[in-house]
Write a protein that holds these residues in place. Structure first.
Motif, PDB file in Angstrom:
ATOM      1  N   ASP A 142      -2.413 -38.048   1.361  1.00 19.77           N
ATOM      2  CA  ASP A 142      -1.301 -38.929   1.021  1.00 19.77           C
ATOM      3  C   ASP A 142      -1.721 -40.385   1.123  1.00 19.77           C
ATOM      4  OD1 ASP A 142       1.879 -38.797   0.664  1.00 19.77           O
ATOM      5  OD2 ASP A 142       1.356 -40.523   1.913  1.00 19.77           O
ATOM      6  N   ARG A 143      -1.542 -41.139   0.053  1.00 21.50           N
ATOM      7  CA  ARG A 143      -1.989 -42.528  -0.004  1.00 21.50           C
ATOM      8  C   ARG A 143      -1.120 -43.465   0.834  1.00 21.50           C
ATOM      9  NH1 ARG A 143      -5.595 -43.306  -4.320  1.00 21.50           N
ATOM     10  NH2 ARG A 143      -5.771 -41.514  -5.719  1.00 21.50           N
ATOM     11  N   GLU A 144       0.073 -43.010   1.243  1.00 21.65           N
ATOM     12  CA  GLU A 144       0.968 -43.877   1.991  1.00 21.65           C
ATOM     13  C   GLU A 144       0.750 -43.808   3.505  1.00 21.65           C
ATOM     14  OE1 GLU A 144       5.050 -43.350   0.947  1.00 21.65           O
ATOM     15  OE2 GLU A 144       4.610 -43.015  -1.171  1.00 21.65           O
ATOM     16  N   LEU A 145      -0.098 -42.887   3.947  1.00 20.22           N
ATOM     17  CA  LEU A 145      -0.258 -42.654   5.377  1.00 20.22           C
ATOM     18  C   LEU A 145      -1.697 -42.864   5.823  1.00 20.22           C
ATOM     19  CD1 LEU A 145       1.832 -39.368   5.784  1.00 20.22           C
ATOM     20  CD2 LEU A 145       2.554 -41.697   6.340  1.00 20.22           C
ATOM     21  N   SER A 146      -1.843 -43.243   7.083  1.00 20.57           N
ATOM     22  CA  SER A 146      -3.145 -43.254   7.738  1.00 20.57           C
ATOM     23  C   SER A 146      -3.226 -41.981   8.564  1.00 20.57           C
ATOM     24  CB  SER A 146      -3.286 -44.492   8.636  1.00 20.57           C
ATOM     25  OG  SER A 146      -4.492 -44.439   9.365  1.00 20.57           O
ATOM     26  N   ALA A 147      -3.926 -41.000   8.034  1.00 25.41           N
ATOM     27  CA  ALA A 147      -3.905 -39.672   8.641  1.00 25.41           C
ATOM     28  C   ALA A 147      -4.400 -39.678  10.080  1.00 25.41           C
ATOM     29  CB  ALA A 147      -4.749 -38.712   7.804  1.00 25.41           C
ATOM     30  N   GLY A 148      -5.283 -40.622  10.426  1.00 29.04           N
ATOM     31  CA  GLY A 148      -5.808 -40.676  11.779  1.00 29.04           C
ATOM     32  C   GLY A 148      -4.784 -41.071  12.825  1.00 29.04           C
ATOM     33  N   ALA A 149      -3.608 -41.508  12.380  1.00 27.28           N
ATOM     34  CA  ALA A 149      -2.559 -41.884  13.326  1.00 27.28           C
ATOM     35  C   ALA A 149      -1.796 -40.671  13.842  1.00 27.28           C
ATOM     36  CB  ALA A 149      -1.582 -42.857  12.668  1.00 27.28           C
ATOM     37  N   PHE A 150      -2.079 -39.497  13.291  1.00 32.74           N
ATOM     38  CA  PHE A 150      -1.299 -38.303  13.620  1.00 32.74           C
ATOM     39  C   PHE A 150      -2.144 -37.263  14.332  1.00 32.74           C
ATOM     40  CE2 PHE A 150       0.611 -40.266   9.946  1.00 32.74           C
ATOM     41  CZ  PHE A 150       1.970 -40.200  10.207  1.00 32.74           C
ATOM     42  N   ARG A 151      -1.497 -36.550  15.228  1.00 32.77           N
ATOM     43  CA  ARG A 151      -2.066 -35.334  15.805  1.00 32.77           C
ATOM     44  C   ARG A 151      -1.155 -34.185  15.428  1.00 32.77           C
ATOM     45  NH1 ARG A 151      -4.307 -34.724  21.861  1.00 32.77           N
ATOM     46  NH2 ARG A 151      -5.997 -35.823  20.823  1.00 32.77           N
ATOM     47  N   VAL A 152      -1.758 -33.081  15.041  1.00 35.75           N
ATOM     48  CA  VAL A 152      -1.005 -31.923  14.557  1.00 35.75           C
ATOM     49  C   VAL A 152      -1.294 -30.718  15.451  1.00 35.75           C
ATOM     50  CG1 VAL A 152      -0.538 -30.414  12.589  1.00 35.75           C
ATOM     51  CG2 VAL A 152      -1.235 -32.800  12.199  1.00 35.75           C
ATOM     52  N   VAL A 153      -0.233 -30.053  15.880  1.00 35.28           N
ATOM     53  CA  VAL A 153      -0.336 -28.835  16.691  1.00 35.28           C
ATOM     54  C   VAL A 153       0.564 -27.788  16.058  1.00 35.28           C
ATOM     55  CG1 VAL A 153       0.022 -27.811  18.966  1.00 35.28           C
ATOM     56  CG2 VAL A 153      -0.669 -30.215  18.785  1.00 35.28           C
ATOM     57  N   THR A 154       0.058 -26.586  15.876  1.00 35.04           N
ATOM     58  CA  THR A 154       0.904 -25.508  15.353  1.00 35.04           C
ATOM     59  C   THR A 154       0.877 -24.337  16.317  1.00 35.04           C
ATOM     60  OG1 THR A 154       0.417 -26.159  13.080  1.00 35.04           O
ATOM     61  CG2 THR A 154       1.365 -23.975  13.409  1.00 35.04           C
ATOM     62  N   GLY A 157       3.989 -20.751  14.114  1.00 39.66           N
ATOM     63  CA  GLY A 157       4.662 -21.223  12.908  1.00 39.66           C
ATOM     64  C   GLY A 157       5.398 -22.532  13.050  1.00 39.66           C
ATOM     65  N   THR A 158       5.525 -23.038  14.280  1.00 40.56           N
ATOM     66  CA  THR A 158       6.159 -24.343  14.498  1.00 40.56           C
ATOM     67  C   THR A 158       5.082 -25.406  14.556  1.00 40.56           C
ATOM     68  OG1 THR A 158       8.046 -23.419  15.703  1.00 40.56           O
ATOM     69  CG2 THR A 158       7.547 -25.745  16.060  1.00 40.56           C
ATOM     70  N   THR A 159       5.219 -26.436  13.726  1.00 40.67           N
ATOM     71  CA  THR A 159       4.246 -27.517  13.686  1.00 40.67           C
ATOM     72  C   THR A 159       4.792 -28.728  14.424  1.00 40.67           C
ATOM     73  OG1 THR A 159       3.205 -26.790  11.627  1.00 40.67           O
ATOM     74  CG2 THR A 159       2.992 -29.118  12.189  1.00 40.67           C
ATOM     75  N   TYR A 160       4.011 -29.220  15.388  1.00 41.37           N
ATOM     76  CA  TYR A 160       4.378 -30.397  16.171  1.00 41.37           C
ATOM     77  C   TYR A 160       3.563 -31.583  15.662  1.00 41.37           C
ATOM     78  CZ  TYR A 160       6.186 -26.804  19.306  1.00 41.37           C
ATOM     79  OH  TYR A 160       6.868 -25.731  19.834  1.00 41.37           O
ATOM     80  N   LEU A 161       4.243 -32.704  15.449  1.00 39.11           N
ATOM     81  CA  LEU A 161       3.595 -33.920  14.983  1.00 39.11           C
ATOM     82  C   LEU A 161       3.676 -34.976  16.076  1.00 39.11           C
ATOM     83  CD1 LEU A 161       5.028 -34.130  11.345  1.00 39.11           C
ATOM     84  CD2 LEU A 161       2.826 -33.176  12.076  1.00 39.11           C
ATOM     85  N   MET A 162       2.523 -35.527  16.433  1.00 42.67           N
ATOM     86  CA  MET A 162       2.450 -36.561  17.462  1.00 42.67           C
ATOM     87  C   MET A 162       1.760 -37.783  16.878  1.00 42.67           C
ATOM     88  SD  MET A 162       1.177 -34.069  20.600  1.00 42.67           S
ATOM     89  CE  MET A 162       1.714 -35.121  21.969  1.00 42.67           C
ATOM     90  N   GLY A 163       2.002 -38.954  17.468  1.00 40.97           N
ATOM     91  CA  GLY A 163       1.322 -40.154  17.010  1.00 40.97           C
ATOM     92  C   GLY A 163       2.147 -41.405  17.232  1.00 40.97           C
ATOM     93  N   ARG A 164       1.497 -42.561  17.078  1.00 40.72           N
ATOM     94  CA  ARG A 164       2.175 -43.860  17.140  1.00 40.72           C
ATOM     95  C   ARG A 164       2.356 -44.321  15.699  1.00 40.72           C
ATOM     96  NH1 ARG A 164      -0.128 -48.314  19.512  1.00 40.72           N
ATOM     97  NH2 ARG A 164       1.916 -48.951  20.253  1.00 40.72           N
ATOM     98  N   VAL A 165       3.571 -44.185  15.197  1.00 40.62           N
ATOM     99  CA  VAL A 165       3.826 -44.428  13.781  1.00 40.62           C
ATOM    100  C   VAL A 165       5.146 -45.166  13.591  1.00 40.62           C
ATOM    101  CG1 VAL A 165       2.539 -42.357  13.102  1.00 40.62           C
ATOM    102  CG2 VAL A 165       5.006 -42.205  13.489  1.00 40.62           C
ATOM    103  N   THR A 166       5.318 -45.744  12.410  1.00 38.13           N
ATOM    104  CA  THR A 166       6.593 -46.379  12.089  1.00 38.13           C
ATOM    105  C   THR A 166       7.597 -45.304  11.669  1.00 38.13           C
ATOM    106  OG1 THR A 166       6.046 -46.664   9.744  1.00 38.13           O
ATOM    107  CG2 THR A 166       5.369 -48.425  11.270  1.00 38.13           C
ATOM    108  N   GLN A 167       8.864 -45.704  11.585  1.00 38.07           N
ATOM    109  CA  GLN A 167       9.891 -44.760  11.149  1.00 38.07           C
ATOM    110  C   GLN A 167       9.599 -44.282   9.734  1.00 38.07           C
ATOM    111  OE1 GLN A 167      12.427 -43.715  13.244  1.00 38.07           O
ATOM    112  NE2 GLN A 167      12.710 -42.146  11.674  1.00 38.07           N
ATOM    113  N   ARG A 168       9.136 -45.196   8.905  1.00 38.04           N
ATOM    114  CA  ARG A 168       8.779 -44.829   7.521  1.00 38.04           C
ATOM    115  C   ARG A 168       7.679 -43.769   7.506  1.00 38.04           C
ATOM    116  NH1 ARG A 168       4.392 -46.557   5.216  1.00 38.04           N
ATOM    117  NH2 ARG A 168       4.198 -48.313   6.680  1.00 38.04           N
ATOM    118  N   GLU A 169       6.647 -43.972   8.316  1.00 35.68           N
ATOM    119  CA  GLU A 169       5.556 -43.010   8.366  1.00 35.68           C
ATOM    120  C   GLU A 169       6.016 -41.675   8.944  1.00 35.68           C
ATOM    121  OE1 GLU A 169       1.545 -45.617   9.040  1.00 35.68           O
ATOM    122  OE2 GLU A 169       2.981 -45.531  10.717  1.00 35.68           O
TER     123      GLU A 169
END
Length: 216
Positions: A142-154, A157-169
């Protein structure tokens, strides 16, 4: 149409996540098979990153020493917020794990998502790893996001999203994760920052200087 990079990233990330799952079959998993920072870019301070690594190690050791192979626990710390996922046999062990982890040095808060049930199977963990790989690849693409700002845990079947991001992100990443096949539910554990703060910690890349035109 999926771009070639997407297919490459998806295959690479999913394979890496699956390999981690197969290699980490012990009941206690530090960092989890379905966990990972996507790129080298990280919005945490270097000190926070070191603290998070220490929290993962110390928390994992405490749970392992206290409960051994009676539980399957994934410990993931991001900016000193700890996410606990996996399975435990009873509510008693669930609370015991949380108490053990909350007492670890530098832990700011604990999100206890442990399931009271039998341990997940290798097939389930492999499926979660593949889902995580697909989510991470979609964020990378996705061109709108900096993927390195996110951590993903599944987990199951439940995916958890962590990170320091703006509301838009946060909204964008959530929408992307929900669209990935195999994701049954998305749980957001973001630390929301302002657009102004984002500009301070992650300025846009500088434009390349235009050199003189050479003609022959």
């Amino acid at each position: 149409m999926t771009r070639p990079f997407t297919r490459f990233a998806l295959a690479a990330l999913a394979a890496a996540s699956l390999a981690a799952t197969l290699a980490a079959c012990a009941p206690l998993v530090l960092g989890g098979a379905a966990v990972g920072t996507i790129m080298a870019v990280d919005r945490r301070t270097s000190g926070a990153q070191v603290e998070d690594e220490g929290i993962d190690l110390r928390a994992g050791a405490r749970v392992r020493d206290a409960l051994g192979d009676r539980v399957h626990v994934n410990v993931n710390s991001y900016n000193r917020q700890v996410l606990l996922t996996g399975e435990v046999p009873s509510e008693r062990e669930k609370q015991q794990v949380e108490q053990l982890v909350s007492r670890v040095e530098n832990v700011r808060s604990v999100v206890n998502e442990l399931g009271v049930m039998g341990a997940s199977t290798l097939a389930q963990r492999s499926s979660d790893a593949l889902v995580t790989g697909k989510v991470k690849a979609s964020l990378v693409d996705d061109r709108e996001l900096s993927a390195g700002a996110f951590r993903v845990v599944t987990e199951r079947g439940t995916t958890y999203l962590m990170g320091r991001v703006t509301q838009r992100e946060a909204e964008r990443a959530t929408s992307i994760a929900r669209s990935v096949g195999g994701v049954q539910k998305v749980v957001r554990l973001f630390e929301i920052i302002s657009e102004e703060e984002l500009r301070r910690i992650a300025p846009p890349p500088a434009k390349a200087a235009s050199g003189p035109t050479v003609t022959q």
